[in-house]
Design a protein around this motif. Structure first.
Motif, PDB file in Angstrom:
ATOM      1  N   THR A 131       0.833  -1.208   0.000  1.00 29.44           N
ATOM      2  CA  THR A 131       0.000   0.000   0.000  1.00 29.44           C
ATOM      3  C   THR A 131       0.866   1.257   0.000  1.00 29.44           C
ATOM      4  O   THR A 131       0.608   2.215  -0.741  1.00 29.44           O
ATOM      5  CB  THR A 131      -0.931   0.004   1.225  1.00 29.44           C
TER       6      THR A 131
ATOM      7  N   ARG B 152       2.659   1.614  -3.478  1.00 29.71           N
ATOM      8  CA  ARG B 152       1.735   2.086  -4.518  1.00 29.71           C
ATOM      9  C   ARG B 152       1.414   3.557  -4.326  1.00 29.71           C
ATOM     10  O   ARG B 152       1.326   4.330  -5.283  1.00 29.71           O
ATOM     11  CB  ARG B 152       0.449   1.249  -4.499  1.00 29.71           C
ATOM     12  N   GLY B 153       1.227   3.960  -3.070  1.00 26.13           N
ATOM     13  CA  GLY B 153       0.938   5.365  -2.796  1.00 26.13           C
ATOM     14  C   GLY B 153       2.072   6.271  -3.234  1.00 26.13           C
ATOM     15  O   GLY B 153       1.844   7.355  -3.789  1.00 26.13           O
TER      16      GLY B 153
ATOM     17  N   LEU C  82       4.298   5.657  -5.635  1.00 27.56           N
ATOM     18  CA  LEU C  82       4.403   5.652  -7.090  1.00 27.56           C
ATOM     19  C   LEU C  82       3.276   6.427  -7.751  1.00 27.56           C
ATOM     20  O   LEU C  82       3.380   6.807  -8.917  1.00 27.56           O
ATOM     21  CB  LEU C  82       4.418   4.200  -7.597  1.00 27.56           C
ATOM     22  N   ARG C  83       2.174   6.669  -7.028  1.00 25.13           N
ATOM     23  CA  ARG C  83       1.051   7.430  -7.591  1.00 25.13           C
ATOM     24  C   ARG C  83       1.164   8.915  -7.281  1.00 25.13           C
ATOM     25  O   ARG C  83       0.425   9.711  -7.853  1.00 25.13           O
ATOM     26  CB  ARG C  83      -0.268   6.896  -7.008  1.00 25.13           C
ATOM     27  N   ASP C  84       2.043   9.275  -6.376  1.00 21.51           N
ATOM     28  CA  ASP C  84       2.152  10.678  -5.951  1.00 21.51           C
ATOM     29  C   ASP C  84       3.029  11.456  -6.932  1.00 21.51           C
ATOM     30  O   ASP C  84       4.220  11.161  -7.087  1.00 21.51           O
ATOM     31  CB  ASP C  84       2.737  10.736  -4.532  1.00 21.51           C
ATOM     32  N   MET C  85       2.459  12.450  -7.596  1.00 23.33           N
ATOM     33  CA  MET C  85       3.194  13.202  -8.614  1.00 23.33           C
ATOM     34  C   MET C  85       4.369  13.976  -8.011  1.00 23.33           C
ATOM     35  O   MET C  85       5.422  14.119  -8.641  1.00 23.33           O
ATOM     36  CB  MET C  85       2.237  14.170  -9.335  1.00 23.33           C
TER      37      MET C  85
ATOM     38  N   LEU D  73       7.117  11.467  -7.564  1.00 22.25           N
ATOM     39  CA  LEU D  73       7.672  11.047  -8.847  1.00 22.25           C
ATOM     40  C   LEU D  73       8.584  12.116  -9.446  1.00 22.25           C
ATOM     41  O   LEU D  73       9.634  11.804 -10.016  1.00 22.25           O
ATOM     42  CB  LEU D  73       6.536  10.716  -9.823  1.00 22.25           C
TER      43      LEU D  73
END
Length: 257
Positions: A7, A10-11, A13-16, A19
Motif C-alpha cells: 500500500t 503504490r501510494g 508511485l502514484r504521488d506526482m 515522482l
C-alpha cells in the motif's frame, strides 16, 4: 505487514510530487551537469553525489511529510486499534521507501551509463546495492524522527531541512572538504551522510579500497541501528501524544504509560 508495504509503495508511485522530486529531478540534474562538463572522472563523481543526495532527501524529507500526512488524516489512530505493532509499521514503511529508492537509483545509473558513458567495475553494482540499502534505511528512520518531533507541516518542513541540509553541506557529495575549516570536517565526521557518501564513492571505484569500504559501512550500520531505535521509541500515533513513549508499550503497539 506485506499489505502495508504494498500500500505504501503504490501510494508513493502514484504521488506526482514524489515522482518528480525523486525520479525526474535527479535524472535531469545528472544529465544537465554531466552533459555540460563532459568529463569522465567528473561524471563518476557526479553519479555518486546524485545517488547519495537523492537517497538523503527522498528518504528523509519525503518520509517526514508522508508520516505527518498520515498522522493528520488519522490513519495512525485507526492503525492503533489493530494488533499491528509500531516496529512492524516502521519496518514496512522503511521497506517501501527502500524499494522505491532502489528503483530510482537503477534509473539514475542506467541514465548515467547510456548518456554519460559511465562504466562500472563488475563489483560496483553489488557494493552500491549494499550502500543504498543501508543508507535508505538509515535516512528513512531519520525522516520518521523528524516527523515525530513535529507538530504540523511547518514544523516538519523546518526540522527536516535543519537535519538534511547540514548533512549535505558537511559531506563530500559534490566537493572536497580538505580545505574546509576543521570544525566543518569534525561535524561532517559525526553524521551518517558523510559515511554514506564515502561508501558510495568507494563502491564506484572499489579496486584496492575494500578495507576502507568496510569501515565506512560498519559506521553507517551503527548509525542505522541508532536511528531505527530512535524512530520506534519516539513514534507518535497523533499530534497530541508526547514524542517520548514507554519503550515496552511502543514495541508491542500498546498504549503508552
Amino acid at each position: 505487514m506485506i499489505t502495508v508495504f504494498t500500500t505504501m509503495l503504490r501510494g508513493m508511485l502514484r504521488d506526482m510530487h514524489t515522482l518528480f522530486w525523486t525520479i525526474a529531478f535527479p535524472v535531469l540534474l545528472l544529465l544537465g551537469l554531466g552533459l555540460y562538463f563532459q568529463q569522465p572522472a567528473y561524471s563518476v563523481k557526479l553519479l555518486g553525489g546524485i545517488l547519495a543526495m537523492n537517497v538523503l532527501f527522498g528518504a528523509t524529507m519525503v518520509t517526514a511529510f508522508n508520516v505527518m500526512s498520515h498522522r493528520n488524516r488519522g490513519a495512525y489512530k485507526l492503525l492503533r486499534a489493530t494488533p499491528f505493532s509500531t516496529s512492524a509499521f516502521v519496518a514496512a514503511m522503511t521497506a517501501a521507501r527502500t524499494a522505491l529508492s532502489l528503483i530510482v537509483s537503477a534509473v539514475i545509473i542506467a541514465a548515467a551509463g547510456l548518456v554519460l558513458d559511465v562504466s562500472l567495475s563488475p563489483l560496483s553494482p553489488l557494493l552500491m546495492l549494499v550502500v543504498l540499502l543501508a543508507g535508505t534505511v538509515c535516512f528513512t528512520a531519520i525522516g520518521f524522527i523528524a516527523a515525530n518531533l513535529s507538530r504540523d507541516e511547518s514544523n516538519v518542513n523546518m526540522i527536516s531541512n535543519l537535519i538534511s541540509f547540514p548533512m549535505l553541506f558537511t559531506s563530500e557529495a559534490f566537493y572536497s572538504l580538505q580545505q574546509a575549516p576543521a570544525w566543518i570536517q569534525i561535524f561532517g565526521s559525526l553524521q551518517p551522510f558523510h559515511y554514506f557518501v564515502q561508501a558510495m564513492n568507494l563502491a564506484l571505484d572499489p579496486i584496492g579500497s575494500l578495507p576502507e569500504f568496510g569501515i565506512s559501512m560498519l559506521i553507517l550500520a551503527v548509525f542505522t541501528v541508532i536511528c531505527l531505535g530512535a524512530a520506534v521509541l519516539t513514534f507518535r500515533w497523533d499530534n497530541e501524544a508526547p514524542a517520548r513513549r514507554n519503550s515496552a508499550a511502543t514495541m508491542s503497539g500498546g498504549s503508552p504509560s
